[in-house]
Design a protein around this motif. Structure first.
Motif, mmCIF file in Angstrom:
data_model
loop_
_atom_site.group_PDB
_atom_site.id
_atom_site.type_symbol
_atom_site.label_atom_id
_atom_site.label_comp_id
_atom_site.label_asym_id
_atom_site.label_seq_id
_atom_site.Cartn_x
_atom_site.Cartn_y
_atom_site.Cartn_z
ATOM 1 N N GLN A 185 -48.558 -41.679 48.831
ATOM 2 C CA GLN A 185 -49.455 -41.164 47.623
ATOM 3 C C GLN A 185 -50.275 -42.504 47.013
ATOM 4 N N ALA A 186 -49.632 -43.721 47.310
ATOM 5 C CA ALA A 186 -50.533 -45.058 46.656
ATOM 6 C C ALA A 186 -50.320 -46.123 47.682
ATOM 7 N N SER A 242 -47.693 -37.439 41.555
ATOM 8 C CA SER A 242 -47.810 -36.199 42.385
ATOM 9 C C SER A 242 -48.817 -35.663 41.177
ATOM 10 N N THR A 264 -52.383 -37.510 41.929
ATOM 11 C CA THR A 264 -52.823 -37.479 43.042
ATOM 12 C C THR A 264 -53.080 -35.830 43.681
ATOM 13 N N GLY A 281 -55.432 -33.656 43.621
ATOM 14 C CA GLY A 281 -56.638 -33.415 44.643
ATOM 15 C C GLY A 281 -56.743 -31.952 45.060
ATOM 16 N N ARG A 290 -55.405 -40.548 34.747
ATOM 17 C CA ARG A 290 -56.207 -41.558 35.546
ATOM 18 C C ARG A 290 -56.143 -42.868 34.780
ATOM 19 N N ALA A 323 -52.956 -44.340 35.826
ATOM 20 C CA ALA A 323 -53.311 -45.013 36.995
ATOM 21 C C ALA A 323 -53.846 -46.509 37.402
#
Length: 329
Positions: free
Chosen positions: A175-176, A273, A276, A278, A299, A302
């Motif tokens: 995920q990252a 989750s 991300t 999306g 965001r 993040a």
């Protein structure tokens, strides 16, 4: 003013919930485990063994696959001792399609295909051998494709009308991207694209895909990983904590049974989750609501995480340069 607050904090969220209720697809589904065939790769130890224990305890017919027949026999005996249930074992290398196909054919039609196998080398790309990179990609990504391709025809043609599942165990490193995880993250990010595309291909066959994102897990492999893990990787990855294999298995199996596409295992995983999400499928209109509402805030979170990570990297390299200068002097 009161009318404005009423619209903003009640009517607008309510309208959004109604829209999302009709918008989310695929629709919610429940996938039963009892009296069904659950086939688990990487099932001789760690998360895979815990999944096998839990599935057997819930009344599933369980098959486990791994490379070592000796470890598989030990796992079978351990499961029998705890649950009183006999599981089938198959020794095969997931990189070998023909060996995998033979094992899947011998096991019989699969209702829940749980792809838990994986290898991990935490090292800067510059220091990795090409053979290590290829091995990581072949096991984690190509091995998964081999299993799905081998099992899919029988899963599509099964006589059981109940929904089936294909579950892929990824990682929060899927995920990252994290320092020292270049090859590993590449292989795990690949699983996400595989899962999203596969769900579209198999939805008409009542097969539902789940993608599981555990953090560092206390398994026999973790100690081995930590021996080579770069110091910066330890610093950055430590923020997500560590879970036991049993807890990860419980979260994973619960997510599979609820038909969730994204299965998170801890609070950090839920935040990742959401951040991300999306274009991933979302069956729950309530979770879709949280994703929409939390998108902007997450965001910012993040960006804060990236600020922390890059700060750690800068501090580490500054300290190293300082030590080098001191030694040179």
């Amino acid at each position: 003013m009161a009318d404005a607050y009423f619209f903003l904090f009640f009517l607008l969220p309510l309208l959004l919930l109604v829209v999302l209720y009709f918008l989310v697809k695929p629709r919610p589904v429940k996938i039963p485990i009892k009296n069904r065939h659950v086939f688990i790769t990487g099932g001789s130890s760690g998360i895979g063994l815990s999944l096998a224990h839990r599935a057997a305890a819930e009344g599933a017919r369980v098959s486990i696959l791994a490379r070592s027949l000796g470890k598989l026999e030990e796992a079978r005996n351990a499961i029998r001792l705890v649950t009183g249930i006999e599981v089938a074992v198959f020794a095969a290398d997931v990189r070998d399609f023909e060996a995998v196909k033979r094992a899947v054919d011998e096991a019989g039609p699969i209702d829940v295909l749980l792809l838990n196998h994986g290898v991990f080398v935490a090292l800067e790309l510059e220091k990795m051998e090409l053979s290590e990179i290829k091995f990581t990609m072949d096991v984690n990504l190509m091995g998964t494709l081999n299993l799905i391709k081998a099992a899919l025809p029988a899963m599509k043609n099964r006589k059981d009308p109940l929904p089936a599942s294909i579950a892929l165990v990824s990682s929060q490193a899927g995920q990252a991207g994290i320092y020292g995880y270049v090859a590993y993250s590449a292989s795990k990010f690949g699983l996400r694209g595989l899962a999203e595309a596969l769900q579209q291909e198999v939805i008409a066959d009542n097969i539902h895909v789940s993608l599981i994102f555990p953090p560092d897990t206390d398994t026999p492999g973790l100690a081995e990983e930590n021996r080579r893990k770069p110091e910066l990787t330890k610093i950055i990855a430590a923020s997500s904590g560590c879970m036991t294999a049993e807890k990860v298995a419980q979260k994973a199996l619960d997510g599979i049974k609820s038909g969730s596409f994204i299965v998170s295992c801890n609070l950090e995983g839920i935040a990742l989750s959401l951040a991300t999400a999306g274009l991933s499928p979302q069956r729950s209109f309530l979770m879709a609501f949280v994703e929409v509402v939390a998108a902007g805030i997450l965001r910012i979170v993040a960006l804060g995480m990236q600020w922390t990570w890059y700060g750690s990297i800068e501090k580490y390299h500054s300290q190293r340069k300082g030590k080098c200068c001191t030694k040179g002097y």
